[in-house]
Write an enzyme that holds these catalytic residues in place. Structure first.
Site, mmCIF file in Angstrom:
data_model
loop_
_atom_site.group_PDB
_atom_site.id
_atom_site.type_symbol
_atom_site.label_atom_id
_atom_site.label_comp_id
_atom_site.label_asym_id
_atom_site.label_seq_id
_atom_site.Cartn_x
_atom_site.Cartn_y
_atom_site.Cartn_z
ATOM 1 N N HIS A 83 88.747 16.496 19.819
ATOM 2 C CA HIS A 83 87.979 15.494 19.069
ATOM 3 C C HIS A 83 88.879 14.419 18.471
ATOM 4 O O HIS A 83 88.395 13.352 18.114
ATOM 5 C CB HIS A 83 87.020 16.144 18.058
ATOM 6 C CG HIS A 83 87.625 16.614 16.769
ATOM 7 N ND1 HIS A 83 87.966 17.919 16.533
ATOM 8 C CD2 HIS A 83 87.918 15.942 15.632
ATOM 9 C CE1 HIS A 83 88.443 18.042 15.297
ATOM 10 N NE2 HIS A 83 88.424 16.853 14.732
ATOM 11 N N ASP A 205 89.196 23.248 21.375
ATOM 12 C CA ASP A 205 89.298 21.873 20.860
ATOM 13 C C ASP A 205 90.748 21.368 20.898
ATOM 14 O O ASP A 205 91.402 21.253 19.865
ATOM 15 C CB ASP A 205 88.737 21.840 19.433
ATOM 16 C CG ASP A 205 88.423 20.427 18.963
ATOM 17 O OD1 ASP A 205 88.904 19.466 19.590
ATOM 18 O OD2 ASP A 205 87.715 20.288 17.954
ATOM 19 N N SER A 595 92.867 18.220 11.185
ATOM 20 C CA SER A 595 92.497 18.463 12.569
ATOM 21 C C SER A 595 93.702 18.215 13.455
ATOM 22 O O SER A 595 94.361 17.179 13.336
ATOM 23 C CB SER A 595 91.363 17.540 12.992
ATOM 24 O OG SER A 595 90.147 18.145 12.706
HETATM 25 N N1 ARG Z 1 83.990 19.517 11.963
HETATM 26 C C1 ARG Z 1 85.198 19.048 12.560
HETATM 27 C C2 ARG Z 1 85.760 17.876 11.754
HETATM 28 O O1 ARG Z 1 85.327 17.656 10.666
HETATM 29 C C3 ARG Z 1 85.007 18.706 13.999
HETATM 30 C C4 ARG Z 1 84.186 17.489 14.274
HETATM 31 C C5 ARG Z 1 84.080 17.132 15.732
HETATM 32 N N2 ARG Z 1 83.208 18.018 16.485
HETATM 33 C C6 ARG Z 1 81.855 17.874 16.587
HETATM 34 N N3 ARG Z 1 81.154 18.766 17.242
HETATM 35 N N4 ARG Z 1 81.191 16.855 16.055
HETATM 36 O O2 ARG Z 1 86.275 16.903 12.183
HETATM 37 N N1 GLU Z 2 87.503 18.621 11.809
HETATM 38 C C1 GLU Z 2 88.211 18.137 10.666
HETATM 39 C C2 GLU Z 2 89.157 16.986 10.999
HETATM 40 O O1 GLU Z 2 88.893 16.228 11.905
HETATM 41 C C3 GLU Z 2 88.892 19.279 10.021
HETATM 42 C C4 GLU Z 2 87.854 20.072 9.383
HETATM 43 C C5 GLU Z 2 87.974 20.023 7.888
HETATM 44 O O2 GLU Z 2 88.727 20.885 7.404
HETATM 45 O O3 GLU Z 2 87.366 19.150 7.245
HETATM 46 O O4 GLU Z 2 90.144 16.740 10.336
#
Ligand code: ARG
Ligand code: GLU
Length: 659
Positions: A83, A205, A595
């Site tokens: 991502h 990921d 991330s």
């Molecule tokens: N929750 C993770 C973050 O905050 C991953 C986001 C990307 N993945 C998704 N399915 N939208 O960035």
């Molecule tokens: N998915 C999050 C990022 O893109 C990390 C998840 C979080 O700890 O907020 O940094």
């Protein structure tokens, strides 16, 4: 008696940092080393951060200005999340070469794909400059002198503890970063938005890049003559795996936390801001989902927008639940009252809590208005681009786009505090009769492209009022409920807290500077009697696999490997089944920006790549609860398995240092 109670209260308040809480500055990590070693860490502070010799920090990068990545070979090979690489991957994807759907693996260096707007930064050094600034040195002069030290150097001065301390960060920035490989989205985004923030998780990921440099190994703009960067240090990759209880450390760039805010600010987040933003986004997501379900072309078209709206939407829901469950408003109120009782006898801090509360009361409405505007009117386009108009399904989007206009206008009218509503908006509503009718009038012009003047006028109004609010709050740093005056008061408040609460281990809030978090692989009690184990495996992917559901439709090659149990060196035994490890949970204190961060074992070897948290623990941005706060990482063995067995790119493993 009163004195006794006070002493007792102080003793109760003065607990050290809760287990595994904290995001620590690498240059000051020696203060934590004893605790880290008690928890299993085998290395030294100098191994983590040194300016005299190669250390781990030389292998950690700020990736694309908002994620983290780690160097895993002597030739600049870099791992981060799928991502985080998404924009780069999407920008190279076409109908003929659909890398998002099918993945991509460069077979030779020549096939590695350059990315115009992607850079990485490696920390050269960090240094406290509080005294130099107090002595009258100009920040600009300090920064410029640091940038003159080397090719591609970038520097900035960052505040810690609301400006109590100031640090200079000097980075080497590399602008030639090429895409080396990515799994298909059915692995890299497996589970999609349904599984996002969720455990048990099965997402691979990750994506692979390479840093290029000049022949002198210095940062250079893209050139075919550039060569793979030779880092001072790269991570050894452990293939031994991890198990529950094992030490883990995360080295990366967490973006934003607010661990020291008053109860007033927590109440604002949990009772006013998050609920309003969640409700607004629920409506937007409903409109977009309906369009996606009605039309396959629209499902693809809206996928990225849906993902980005849904990400914070789900996070905020977990945050509200976590704050309620942990009773953070109450415990913070109690904490600040006990501090205030102590501070009453100290001239320096006597009024700081009441003054903070008064300032919150002053800024809360304008700040809320700014948030509501950002979530409603500011999400709408003032025009559609020629490229959009040329899409074959452009006309099919019309009802959805119109509905989004009408919805945003209604939400803004109902929620924005009247004193901060945009004049042009109120005039438009009065002239047209309702927010919806006004939305229709603007939309017709924007959609047809015939008359965008009213929309432009509204955009001007939005800009003007947003700026007026910034002026009123006196600061451009509006990531959090904040103002210039609040910042000054917090400087005193935090200084006071540190004088008063001497046993608490303070760490500065995340601000996209390099940090170390440490903890251990750990499951947790998800609900009464329901324990979540910390490791997932390929068997869980197969259980979710469903060709009829887009987010769970895995590549046939993965099904085949599973059917043949053909895991090669990546197979492990879990009980009596042979499988492949996929993701794991740990107690590291992380946030957005972490991330792509390397997850390291006690020896500093790479065991995983961080990519998420569990949704009900996202209040760790405000208060860390060791009983439920967990970060989610993809197991490095799954990454290697996918590169090797799905991608057929085993040659990349040859340049890594595997142990
Ligand atoms: N929750 C993770 C973050 O905050 C991953 C986001 C990307 N993945 C998704 N399915 N939208 O960035
Ligand atoms: N998915 C999050 C990022 O893109 C990390 C998840 C979080 O700890 O907020 O940094």
């Amino acid at each position: 008696m009163k004195k006794l109670l006070l002493t007792l209260a102080i003793a109760l308040a003065a607990l050290p940092a809760a287990a595994d809480e904290g995001m620590w500055l690498p240059s000051l990590i020696s203060s934590r080393i004893k605790d880290m070693r008690t928890k299993g860490f085998r290395l030294t502070a100098d191994d983590i951060y040194s300016i005299n010799r190669a250390s781990m920090k030389d292998a950690v990068v700020l990736f694309g200005g908002g994620c983290t990545g780690e160097i895993v070979s002597a030739e600049g090979l870099l791992l981060t999340n799928h991502h985080c690489g998404y924009d780069a991957i999407a920008s190279h994807s076409t109908v003929e070469h659909d890398y998002l759907t099918y993945g991509f693996w460069a077979r030779t260096r020549a096939e590695e794909l350059p990315n115009e707007r992607l850079n990485v930064r490696i920390l050269v050094r960090m240094e406290e400059v509080t005294d130099r600034l107090a002595a009258g040195e100009e920040p600009k002069a300090i920064i410029e002198a640091a940038q003159a030290e080397g090719t591609g150097y970038r520097a900035s001065i960052e505040q810690m503890y609301y400006g109590t301390q100031q640090f200079l960060f000097v980075y080497e920035q590399f602008d030639d970063v090429r895409l080396v490989g990515t799994p298909p989205s059915s692995i890299g985004k497996f589970g999609g938005d349904t599984d996002n923030w969720i455990w048990p998780r099965h997402t691979g990921d990750f994506s692979v890049f390479r840093i290029y440099a000049s022949k002198e190994n210095k940062p250079a703009a893209y050139s075919p003559d550039n060569v793979p960067y030779r880092p001072r240090r790269h991570f050894t990759v452990s293939t031994h795996g991890i198990g529950e209880g094992d030490f883990t450390m995360i080295y990366g760039f967490p973006g934003n936390t607010q661990e020291y805010i008053l109860s007033d600010a927590v109440a604002y987040v949990a009772e006013r801001s998050d609920p309003a933003k969640i409700a607004i986004r629920t409506g937007r997501l409903d409109l977009i989902s309906a369009a996606q379900e009605s039309d396959p072309a629209l499902r693809i078209f809206y996928a990225a927008r849906h993902a980005s709206i849904a990400n914070a939407w789900k996070k905020w829901q977990g945050e509200v639940l976590g704050i309620g469950r942990k009773r953070t408003v109450e415990t913070k109120r109690d904490y600040e009252q006990r501090f205030a009782a102590w501070a009453a006898g100290q001239t320096e801090y006597a009024d700081v809590v009441p003054q903070l509360k008064a300032e919150y009361a002053r800024i809360v409405d304008p700040y809320f208005a700014r948030e509501i505007t950002s979530e409603t009117l500011a999400t709408l386009p003032a025009r559609y681009t020629d490229a959009e108009r040329a899409e074959t399904f452009f006309a099919r989007r019309e009802p959805t786009e119109r509905a989004l206009f009408r919805y945003a206008f209604r939400q803004y009218a109902d929620r924005c505090p009247a004193a901060y509503r945009i004049e042009e908006f109120d005039e438009g509503v009065a002239a047209c009769g309702s927010p919806e009718a006004y939305a229709d009038r603007l939309f017709d012009g924007v959609w047809s492209g015939d008359d965008t003047a009213p929309a432009d006028r509204l955009k001007e109004g939005i800009k003007r009022v947003q700026k007026q609010i910034v002026d009123e709050l006196g600061t451009a740093n509006l990531r959090n409920l904040n103002s210039r005056r609040l910042n000054e008061l917090y400087t005193a408040y935090i200084r006071g807290l540190r004088a008063w609460d001497t046993r608490r281990a303070f760490f500065p809030d995340a601000n996209l500077t390099l940090r170390v978090a440490y903890g251990s692989v750990s499951g947790y009690e998800y609900a009464d009697g329901e324990y979540h184990k910390p490791l997932t495996t390929l068997d869980g992917i197969i259980a979710k696999d469903n060709p009829a559901i887009y987010d769970y439709d895995i590549p046939q090659s993965l099904r085949d490997l599973y059917a043949a149990k053909d895991y090669g060196r990546w197979g492990i035994d879990v009980g009596d089944r042979r499988t492949v490890p996929v993701c794991f949970l740990a107690t590291n204190h992380t946030t957005g920006g972490n991330s792509g961060s390397p997850v390291l074992n006690a020896r500093g070897e790479l065991v995983g790549i961080n990519f998420d948290r569990t949704w009900r623990s996202t209040m760790s941005d405000i208060e860390f609860d060791p009983s439920i706060c967990r970060n989610i990482a993809v197991d490095i063995r799954y990454v290697l398995f996918v590169i090797d067995r799905i991608g057929g790119a085993g040659y990349l493993l040859d340049e890594m240092t595997l142990r």
